[in-house]
Design an enzyme around this catalytic site. Structure first.
Site, mmCIF file in Angstrom:
data_model
loop_
_atom_site.group_PDB
_atom_site.id
_atom_site.type_symbol
_atom_site.label_atom_id
_atom_site.label_comp_id
_atom_site.label_asym_id
_atom_site.label_seq_id
_atom_site.Cartn_x
_atom_site.Cartn_y
_atom_site.Cartn_z
ATOM 1 N N CYS A 56 -2.159 -10.937 18.093
ATOM 2 C CA CYS A 56 -2.541 -10.625 19.466
ATOM 3 C C CYS A 56 -3.809 -9.750 19.497
ATOM 4 O O CYS A 56 -4.889 -10.227 19.228
ATOM 5 C CB CYS A 56 -1.375 -9.995 20.222
ATOM 6 S SG CYS A 56 -1.610 -10.068 22.011
ATOM 7 N N HIS A 146 3.082 -13.315 19.841
ATOM 8 C CA HIS A 146 3.812 -12.312 19.052
ATOM 9 C C HIS A 146 4.898 -12.976 18.214
ATOM 10 O O HIS A 146 5.984 -13.258 18.713
ATOM 11 C CB HIS A 146 4.426 -11.260 19.982
ATOM 12 C CG HIS A 146 3.401 -10.345 20.572
ATOM 13 N ND1 HIS A 146 3.000 -9.186 19.950
ATOM 14 C CD2 HIS A 146 2.665 -10.439 21.705
ATOM 15 C CE1 HIS A 146 2.067 -8.588 20.684
ATOM 16 N NE2 HIS A 146 1.848 -9.339 21.749
ATOM 17 N N GLU A 148 6.602 -11.561 15.985
ATOM 18 C CA GLU A 148 7.610 -10.571 15.579
ATOM 19 C C GLU A 148 8.735 -10.397 16.599
ATOM 20 O O GLU A 148 9.700 -9.687 16.329
ATOM 21 C CB GLU A 148 6.943 -9.218 15.294
ATOM 22 C CG GLU A 148 6.531 -8.419 16.514
ATOM 23 C CD GLU A 148 5.212 -8.845 17.142
ATOM 24 O OE1 GLU A 148 4.724 -8.105 18.019
ATOM 25 O OE2 GLU A 148 4.673 -9.896 16.774
#
Length: 318
Positions: A56, A146, A148
């Site tokens: 990002c 993202h 994660e």
């Protein structure tokens, strides 16, 4: 099972030198690359000869620093998105094939409008033409979403592709290895001195106390301040656990009258918080002063708290 450390960008250069990392991830963040003083990666990140993944904001600063272009003022993209894979890449191994879609989670306001020389588009979406980019020669990768978060269902696979597939890490690091390493470090640091540990009975301080005790034994003394604000029988549970189960030297200070006396008549939560903090330090200091040869204070906390309490520049953490 990959060993990693988090470092703020302002101190990353020193960390690079100290660690010689096998791979680097540039994290996401709420800033805009156009803001004055917004985070930048040290140039050494791109000269270290190791794989780099920008997530990002990390992708945006990578593009900006390597000759691409990022623009603000575009429509903010937040939430679930489908990206279309346009090119094979080891970053997307075992994920959607070329022409197929992969579900990801977006959260950004700026938009990449040009990528640096040497990069190719690996995946795109209507809102993010550069959703995944790669310079396979230098092993630089950027993702606009993202991986994660749980809302990117196969994000963990992407991260493992980066750490194991691209960076070639074996994934054999364990918490047992961390334990052995920390015990050795504590022994070396403390030597023959004594350590005082502030023990609340919570997970953080309890784990720290047990770990330190494994390293230096009875050179450790724990001080448990009973504020009178604990759960029913909690003070008894803590003292029994540490004295009888772990055999760790423990001073139990019943300061409940002191705390409750200072708090009497107070109703403002912030005022109460400050009173509790002040009285705790006064009681702890008083007790610690009675321990001969104490040279170290031990505290247990969580890694995110360490990061959030030491902001690199603004004094604030996100």
């Amino acid at each position: 099972n990959v060993y990693c450390e988090i470092h703020p960008y302002a101190k990353a250069e020193a960390a690079l030198e100290a660690m010689s990392p096998a791979a680097i991830i540039l994290s996401g963040g709420p800033e805009s690359v156009h803001e004055e003083g917004s985070p930048r990666a040290p140039q050494g990140v791109f000269e270290a000869g190791v794989p780099v993944l920008g997530i990002c904001y990390g992708e945006m600063t990578m593009c900006e620093q390597l000759g691409g272009k990022v623009e603000g003022g575009h429509h903010r993209e937040f939430g679930r998105a489908e990206i279309t894979v346009e090119k094979t890449s080891p970053l997307l191994a075992d994920l959607a094939a070329v022409g197929e879609e992969e579900t990801v989670w977006m959260s950004h306001g700026d938009k990449i409008v040009a990528i640096p020389a040497g990069f190719d588009v690996v995946a795109s979406s209507p809102g993010s033409p550069y959703a995944v980019i790669a310079d396979e020669t230098r092993r630089f990768y950027g993702v606009q979403f993202h991986p994660e978060v749980m809302h990117t269902p196969r994000g963990a696979t992407m991260l493992k592709n980066f750490t194991h597939g691209i960076a070639g890490l074996s994934g054999d690091w364990t918490m047992a290895a961390y334990r052995d390493e920390k015990i050795a470090q504590i022994r070396e640091q403390v030597g023959s001195a004594r350590v005082v540990c502030g023990l609340s009975g919570g997970v953080d301080s309890s784990v720290a106390a047990v770990l330190i005790h494994e390293a230096i034994g009875d050179q450790l003394t724990c001080v448990f301040v009973d504020t009178g604000l604990l759960r029913k029988d909690e003070a008894t549970q803590v003292t029994t656990l540490f004295r009888e189960h772990y055999n760790i030297p423990l001073i139990h200070v019943d300061a409940s009258k002191e705390f409750l006396g200072e708090l009497a008549g107070q109703s403002d939560p912030e005022t109460k918080r400050k009173i509790i903090g002040r009285v705790f330090i006064e009681v702890f200091d008083r007790e610690a002063g009675k321990i001969d040869g104490a040279e170290f204070l031990a505290q247990g906390t969580l890694y995110p708290d360490v990061i959030e309490s030491v902001s690199s520049s603004s004094g604030k953490a996100h």
